[in-house]
Design a protein around this motif. Structure first.
Motif, PDB file in Angstrom:
ATOM      1  N   GLN A  16       2.513   8.950  -0.130  1.00 51.88           N
ATOM      2  CA  GLN A  16       2.285   9.209  -1.548  1.00 51.88           C
ATOM      3  C   GLN A  16       0.788   9.273  -1.857  1.00 51.88           C
ATOM      4  O   GLN A  16       0.330  10.172  -2.567  1.00 51.88           O
ATOM      5  CB  GLN A  16       2.962   8.126  -2.390  1.00 51.88           C
ATOM      6  N   VAL A  17       0.013   8.355  -1.312  1.00 51.25           N
ATOM      7  CA  VAL A  17      -1.443   8.346  -1.521  1.00 51.25           C
ATOM      8  C   VAL A  17      -2.048   9.628  -0.956  1.00 51.25           C
ATOM      9  O   VAL A  17      -2.888  10.265  -1.602  1.00 51.25           O
ATOM     10  CB  VAL A  17      -2.091   7.097  -0.883  1.00 51.25           C
ATOM     11  N   SER A  18      -1.610  10.028   0.224  1.00 49.36           N
ATOM     12  CA  SER A  18      -2.135  11.245   0.847  1.00 49.36           C
ATOM     13  C   SER A  18      -1.848  12.485   0.006  1.00 49.36           C
ATOM     14  O   SER A  18      -2.711  13.349  -0.150  1.00 49.36           O
ATOM     15  CB  SER A  18      -1.543  11.420   2.245  1.00 49.36           C
ATOM     16  N   VAL A  19      -0.652  12.555  -0.564  1.00 48.70           N
ATOM     17  CA  VAL A  19      -0.296  13.690  -1.414  1.00 48.70           C
ATOM     18  C   VAL A  19      -1.139  13.684  -2.689  1.00 48.70           C
ATOM     19  O   VAL A  19      -1.638  14.728  -3.121  1.00 48.70           O
ATOM     20  CB  VAL A  19       1.215  13.680  -1.737  1.00 48.70           C
ATOM     21  N   TYR A  20      -1.316  12.522  -3.296  1.00 46.19           N
ATOM     22  CA  TYR A  20      -2.150  12.431  -4.497  1.00 46.19           C
ATOM     23  C   TYR A  20      -3.594  12.822  -4.193  1.00 46.19           C
ATOM     24  O   TYR A  20      -4.252  13.475  -4.999  1.00 46.19           O
ATOM     25  CB  TYR A  20      -2.100  11.038  -5.116  1.00 46.19           C
ATOM     26  N   ILE A  21      -4.108  12.428  -3.049  1.00 45.06           N
ATOM     27  CA  ILE A  21      -5.465  12.807  -2.657  1.00 45.06           C
ATOM     28  C   ILE A  21      -5.574  14.329  -2.565  1.00 45.06           C
ATOM     29  O   ILE A  21      -6.520  14.935  -3.087  1.00 45.06           O
ATOM     30  CB  ILE A  21      -5.871  12.127  -1.335  1.00 45.06           C
ATOM     31  N   THR A  22      -4.604  14.956  -1.930  1.00 39.16           N
ATOM     32  CA  THR A  22      -4.597  16.416  -1.812  1.00 39.16           C
ATOM     33  C   THR A  22      -4.508  17.077  -3.179  1.00 39.16           C
ATOM     34  O   THR A  22      -5.268  18.009  -3.481  1.00 39.16           O
ATOM     35  CB  THR A  22      -3.418  16.868  -0.928  1.00 39.16           C
ATOM     36  N   ASP A  23      -3.604  16.588  -4.022  1.00 35.59           N
ATOM     37  CA  ASP A  23      -3.419  17.175  -5.354  1.00 35.59           C
ATOM     38  C   ASP A  23      -4.656  17.012  -6.231  1.00 35.59           C
ATOM     39  O   ASP A  23      -5.107  17.969  -6.866  1.00 35.59           O
ATOM     40  CB  ASP A  23      -2.211  16.546  -6.062  1.00 35.59           C
TER      41      ASP A  23
END
Length: 127
Positions: free
Chosen positions: A23-30
């Motif tokens: 989830q953190v990785s996806v938020y970082i990308t977004d």
């Protein structure tokens, strides 16, 4: 990317694992994509101004601590309202306000147009 998972872990004092790490990785990308789109330029983790990186990290943390897109919730009769047209991750108005000073400037300014079709104003005689 503007930041790493390590940047988020240091700011929150948490260690993310398994689904939460994803989830953190996806938020970082977004958030990186949204910030770069808003600014009109791309940065990497090393070259990003510290203020841009800090704002981006705060946006990731904000998304981790809320249900993104949810503007209101009601328990009786189970009602949920969505902000931003139901978009999951968007930059907050505060983040946009802070990022404006880092926006890429287009280099377009004002120019004076002189035309031979319009005669110059008459010169005054010094009498």
């Amino acid at each position: 990317m503007l930041m790493s998972v390590d940047d988020i872990e240091k700011r929150t004092g948490q260690v993310f694992e398994d689904e939460r790490l994803d989830q953190v990785s996806v938020y970082i990308t977004d958030v990186t994509a949204l910030v770069e789109s808003f600014l009109g330029r791309s940065y990497d983790t090393v070259a990003a101004p510290a203020a841009v990186k800090a704002i981006a990290c705060l946006e990731v943390i904000r998304n981790l601590n809320t249900d993104p897109g949810v503007a209101g919730d009601r328990v009786g009769d189970l009602s949920t309202t969505y902000a931003y047209g139901g978009a999951v991750v968007v930059l907050s108005p505060d983040a946009k306000a802070e990022l404006r000073r880092f926006r890429k400037r287009s280099g377009i300014g004002s120019i004076q147009i002189i035309s031979h079709l319009v005669p110059p104003p008459p010169e005054e005689d010094a009498a």
